[in-house]
Design an enzyme around this catalytic site. Structure first.
Site, mmCIF file in Angstrom:
data_model
loop_
_atom_site.group_PDB
_atom_site.id
_atom_site.type_symbol
_atom_site.label_atom_id
_atom_site.label_comp_id
_atom_site.label_asym_id
_atom_site.label_seq_id
_atom_site.Cartn_x
_atom_site.Cartn_y
_atom_site.Cartn_z
ATOM 1 N NE ARG A 238 -2.479 57.151 48.223
ATOM 2 C CZ ARG A 238 -2.022 57.289 49.468
ATOM 3 N NH1 ARG A 238 -2.841 57.145 50.500
ATOM 4 N NH2 ARG A 238 -0.757 57.572 49.698
ATOM 5 C CD GLU A 267 -7.459 62.117 48.616
ATOM 6 O OE1 GLU A 267 -8.232 61.213 48.982
ATOM 7 O OE2 GLU A 267 -6.419 62.421 49.238
ATOM 8 C CG HIS A 285 -5.717 61.623 52.510
ATOM 9 N ND1 HIS A 285 -5.421 61.318 51.203
ATOM 10 C CD2 HIS A 285 -4.893 60.834 53.254
ATOM 11 C CE1 HIS A 285 -4.476 60.395 51.160
ATOM 12 N NE2 HIS A 285 -4.141 60.086 52.385
#
Ligand code: GLV
Length: 330
Positions: A238, A267, A285
């Site tokens: 993360r 993000e 991601h």
């Protein structure tokens, strides 16, 4: 029929499966809603099909008293205040297992791309700068036979360890809050070390630790300073586990060789300093994003929602609850 909200766009077949049990409001346009927009759409809903992008915090929960289930299409659930859900008897679910191997494949690929300078050399080629072969062109650290370090040793960490040990002849060391039992350590050919040893000895360090206040900036300036100048860092965990600004500075000054990042603090915003350094591979991601796995994640999140709201053949028994206490308390 209970009402549910599907907070982001998802496979049409999955929406259909939900419509067999619920009145479904979906976010067809895939708009990223503000908190107040999310709260507005959650009014009167018993359940929400969420992704890691929706923050379901205590304020949202307080404003949506009808909510009974929050079902994430992600294995991570740091976007959800699980304790506040449990206190309100709200079931939280995630999507473990179905994404383990796909995510491990990607983590390994990202580590290799960073180590072997694939993105950096591809950009050079695309710029038209490749005019001849040269003996030391884009020389890099090796991957095979080196030491793979893993921070966090859950399912994905173990899958990466297996790839490194069995596929690439790597020595594997790891650090985790809890040490694996000996048989599991043996199965993944990994040796437990303290964090300082992990940082000092890893040639390629891969982060697979869940985000929590305890893992916030687990890799910052002090940790980067302990790594080898030839080492690489890969983050598929993360954003927030790494201090991105400190990492950009370390990459710029070549205090470590390279990095591969699939997740970012805040993000989809990416620290502009990371965009400036050549020795980092940046992906949006997508570690779990194979066709089969994203569909499996969506199906599992839907199955969880159906069961958590008392429907279907598993009524009351969602396959992958995060807070089984909330179910037990019903
Ligand atoms: C992706 O980051 C997930 O948690 O599934």
């Amino acid at each position: 029929m209970k009402k549910v909200l599907v907070a982001r766009a998802v496979f049409p077949e999955v929406l259909e499966a939900l419509r067999a049990h619920f009145e479904v409001e979906s976010n067809r346009d895939d708009t990223v809603w503000s908190k107040s927009q999310l709260i507005e759409r959650l009014q009167g809903k018993a359940g929400v099909f969420a992704t890691g992008s929706e923050r379901i915090d205590a304020e949202v929960l307080a404003a949506c008293p009808g909510l009974e289930a929050v079902c994430n299409m992600a294995v991570g659930y740091n976007n959800i205040d699980v304790a506040a859900c449990t206190a309100r008897g709200i079931v939280v679910t995630n999507t473990p297992d179905v994404l383990t191997e796909t995510t491990a494949d990607f983590g390994f690929a990202l580590m290799m791309a960073a180590a072997r300078r694939m993105a950096e050399s591809e950009r050079y080629l695309r710029r038209g700068e490749w005019l001849k072969w040269h003996y030391d062109q884009f020389m890099s650290p090796d991957v095979h036979g080196t030491t793979l370090g893993i921070l966090g040793m859950g399912r994905i960490g173990q899958a990466i360890a297996r790839r490194g040990a069995l596929g690439f002849g790597m020595g594997v060391i790891y650090h985790n809050r809890t040490r694996l039992p000996a048989d599991k350590e043996a199965a993944v050919h990994a040796r437990y070390v303290d964090k300082a040893t992990l940082l000092r000895e890893a040639d390629h360090l891969v982060l697979v630790v869940p985000y929590s206040p305890a893992s916030h900036h687990a890799i910052g300036a002090a940790e980067l300073a302990q790594m080898k100048p030839t080492a690489t860092l890969t983050n598929i965990a993360r954003g927030g586990v790494v201090d991105d600004a400190a990492l950009a500075a370390a990459l710029k000054e070549r205090r470590i060789a390279a990095a591969g990042l699939d997740v970012f603090e805040g993000e989809p915003r990416v620290d502009p300093a990371l965009l400036e350094v050549p020795n980092v591979v940046l992906t949006p991601h997508i570690a779990s994003s194979s066709v089969r796995t994203r569909r499996a994640m969506a199906d599992l999140a839907a199955d969880n929602l159906i069961a958590a709201l008392g429907c279907g053949s598993r009524a009351g028994r969602p396959p992958t609850p995060v807070n089984a206490e909330a179910l037990a308390a019903r």
